[in-house]
Motif scaffolding. Sequence first.
Motif, short mmCIF file in Angstrom:
data_model
loop_
_atom_site.label_atom_id
_atom_site.label_comp_id
_atom_site.label_asym_id
_atom_site.label_seq_id
_atom_site.Cartn_x
_atom_site.Cartn_y
_atom_site.Cartn_z
N ALA A 49 0.64 -1.19 -0.11
CA ALA A 49 0.02 0.02 -0.10
C ALA A 49 0.98 1.16 0.01
N ASP A 50 2.06 1.18 0.60
CA ASP A 50 2.92 2.46 0.69
C ASP A 50 3.97 2.39 -0.59
N ARG A 51 3.68 1.77 -1.64
CA ARG A 51 4.72 1.87 -2.78
C ARG A 51 4.11 1.89 -3.76
N LEU A 52 2.49 2.57 -3.86
CA LEU A 52 1.90 2.56 -5.27
C LEU A 52 2.40 3.22 -6.23
N GLU A 53 3.02 4.30 -5.77
CA GLU A 53 3.74 5.52 -6.69
C GLU A 53 4.82 4.89 -7.43
N ASP A 54 5.47 3.85 -6.74
CA ASP A 54 6.61 3.43 -7.45
C ASP A 54 6.64 2.42 -8.52
N LEU A 55 5.11 2.07 -8.75
CA LEU A 55 4.75 1.22 -9.85
C LEU A 55 4.71 1.79 -11.08
N LYS A 56 4.74 3.34 -11.15
CA LYS A 56 4.85 4.12 -12.47
C LYS A 56 6.36 4.39 -12.77
N ALA A 113 -2.91 -4.32 -8.72
CA ALA A 113 -2.49 -3.46 -9.84
C ALA A 113 -2.27 -4.43 -10.90
N LEU A 114 -2.72 -3.70 -12.09
CA LEU A 114 -2.70 -4.26 -13.45
C LEU A 114 -1.84 -3.37 -14.19
N GLY A 115 -0.55 -3.77 -14.78
CA GLY A 115 0.13 -3.00 -15.52
C GLY A 115 0.57 -3.57 -16.90
N ILE A 116 0.14 -2.88 -18.03
CA ILE A 116 0.40 -3.32 -19.23
C ILE A 116 1.72 -2.71 -20.02
N PHE A 117 2.47 -3.29 -20.34
CA PHE A 117 3.79 -2.78 -21.13
C PHE A 117 3.86 -3.37 -22.57
N PHE A 118 4.40 -2.69 -23.67
CA PHE A 118 4.69 -3.21 -24.69
C PHE A 118 6.10 -3.08 -25.22
N HIS A 119 6.74 -4.13 -25.63
CA HIS A 119 7.96 -4.13 -25.92
C HIS A 119 8.36 -5.15 -27.16
N THR A 167 1.86 1.30 -20.32
CA THR A 167 1.09 2.25 -20.95
C THR A 167 -0.42 2.31 -20.09
N VAL A 168 -0.66 1.21 -19.48
CA VAL A 168 -1.83 1.08 -18.63
C VAL A 168 -1.44 0.78 -17.40
N LEU A 169 -2.01 1.63 -16.18
CA LEU A 169 -1.72 1.27 -14.92
C LEU A 169 -2.88 1.40 -14.01
N TRP A 170 -3.51 0.34 -13.62
CA TRP A 170 -4.51 0.53 -12.49
C TRP A 170 -4.05 0.08 -10.98
N THR A 171 -4.20 0.80 -10.20
CA THR A 171 -3.85 0.71 -8.78
C THR A 171 -4.81 0.80 -7.78
N SER A 172 -4.58 0.10 -6.72
CA SER A 172 -5.46 -0.20 -5.61
C SER A 172 -4.94 -0.72 -4.31
N LEU A 201 -10.12 1.85 -7.16
CA LEU A 201 -9.29 1.97 -8.20
C LEU A 201 -8.65 3.24 -8.68
N SER A 202 -7.43 3.34 -9.01
CA SER A 202 -6.79 4.68 -9.34
C SER A 202 -6.50 4.25 -10.92
N MET A 203 -6.80 5.10 -11.84
CA MET A 203 -6.32 4.82 -13.51
C MET A 203 -4.93 5.63 -13.17
N SER A 204 -3.93 5.32 -12.67
CA SER A 204 -2.53 5.92 -12.50
C SER A 204 -2.12 6.35 -13.99
N ILE A 205 -2.18 5.43 -14.89
CA ILE A 205 -1.53 5.58 -16.20
C ILE A 205 -2.58 5.32 -17.10
N ASP A 206 -3.49 6.18 -17.62
CA ASP A 206 -4.57 5.61 -18.47
C ASP A 206 -4.63 5.52 -19.89
N HIS A 207 -4.18 4.68 -20.50
CA HIS A 207 -3.86 4.37 -21.78
C HIS A 207 -3.23 5.44 -22.71
N ARG A 208 -1.88 5.57 -22.16
CA ARG A 208 -1.14 6.43 -22.74
C ARG A 208 -0.32 5.85 -23.65
#
Length: 335
Positions: free
Chosen positions: A60-67, A86-92, A77-82, A315-322
């Motif tokens: 809970a205290d490290r949510l910002e570090d996921l970005k 957490a759901l993170g989507i990366f393209f590579h 590209t997408v990051l949902w956190t709570s 839920l926080s859409m920390s990174i919202d389909h960027r």
Amino acid sequence: MAARPERERERLRQIGIARSTYYAVRRRAYVEGWLQDRYIPDPSRLGRPYATFAVSRPFADRLEDLKQPAPKCGPPTVLWTSPQLALGIFFHARPEDGSAILRKWEESRVTASNVGLTVDVRGPAIPVYFDFEGLWDHITGAPGTLSYPHGLGGVPEDDDRAVLTPHSIWALGNLLNRPFRERERGEDGHQLGAFGLPFSERRLLSRGWVTHRVLLNPARIPPYLGRSLGRVFLITGSPRREARPELLFARLTRECRVFPFLYVAAPERWLIGGLGGEPGPTAEEDDRRQRAPVLATIRESLEAIQILQEPASALSMSIDHRYDQLVPPRPPPPS
């Protein structure tokens, strides 16, 4: 949410309501944040043919570090956190880059557990990608869907249209950034698909390099006639021998009346994203029909199942389909 290409006059004719009512309702949906428009590219055309879906239970205290950016992939590209998921989507560019993403999260100690799925977007591995039309039609009692499901990718490897010129790189970056730029100007964020765009951007849509999508924000949508989409579920599991993802998807939608907004089938693990809520009076009437149990149906195809769930309001859409972050910088003009 079907994001069909017809003009709005045709949509008005099909709906059969007054023009003023239609525009008032649409504007409210965007102003209230229930809906948001995005232009979603085929990532393989940007030199990133692999996608990694990271499902985690964060500290809970490290949510910002996921970005923070991942090695060779940049930020998600997408990051949902709570507090619970957490759901993170990366393209590579390479399949092994997916392991580096999870390894960074583990070494940084930002999550208590991680499940990662890496898939080739040029195949059929992502048949549903943030498509909420099936869910919405079910909750409102609509007779059927128009375009569900929308997936991601699926371009054959020998497709020769993926070459980007400097001008098309500029047009692509401008198109993908358009919804955010208009939000910053105080507009409601509604996009007209291909209508009204410059030719270079319309060409990207007509070629299938980019698709226009209307996405639902589960954290903002209110209940409807006692039905709610108030909880987010992320289900992962390893496929049993001879399990087929298309058959499980068909059973979920037809027998269980469940419509995933996200469905990813990697060789070693599958991911199902869904929305649900506490049943209300209308939902109880619907539940009296013959419906197969969801978890039992999933167990027939998957094992080692993990379920993460959280109220959508948390839920926080920390990174919202960027997806504009995926576009390489435009090369400088020749001197």
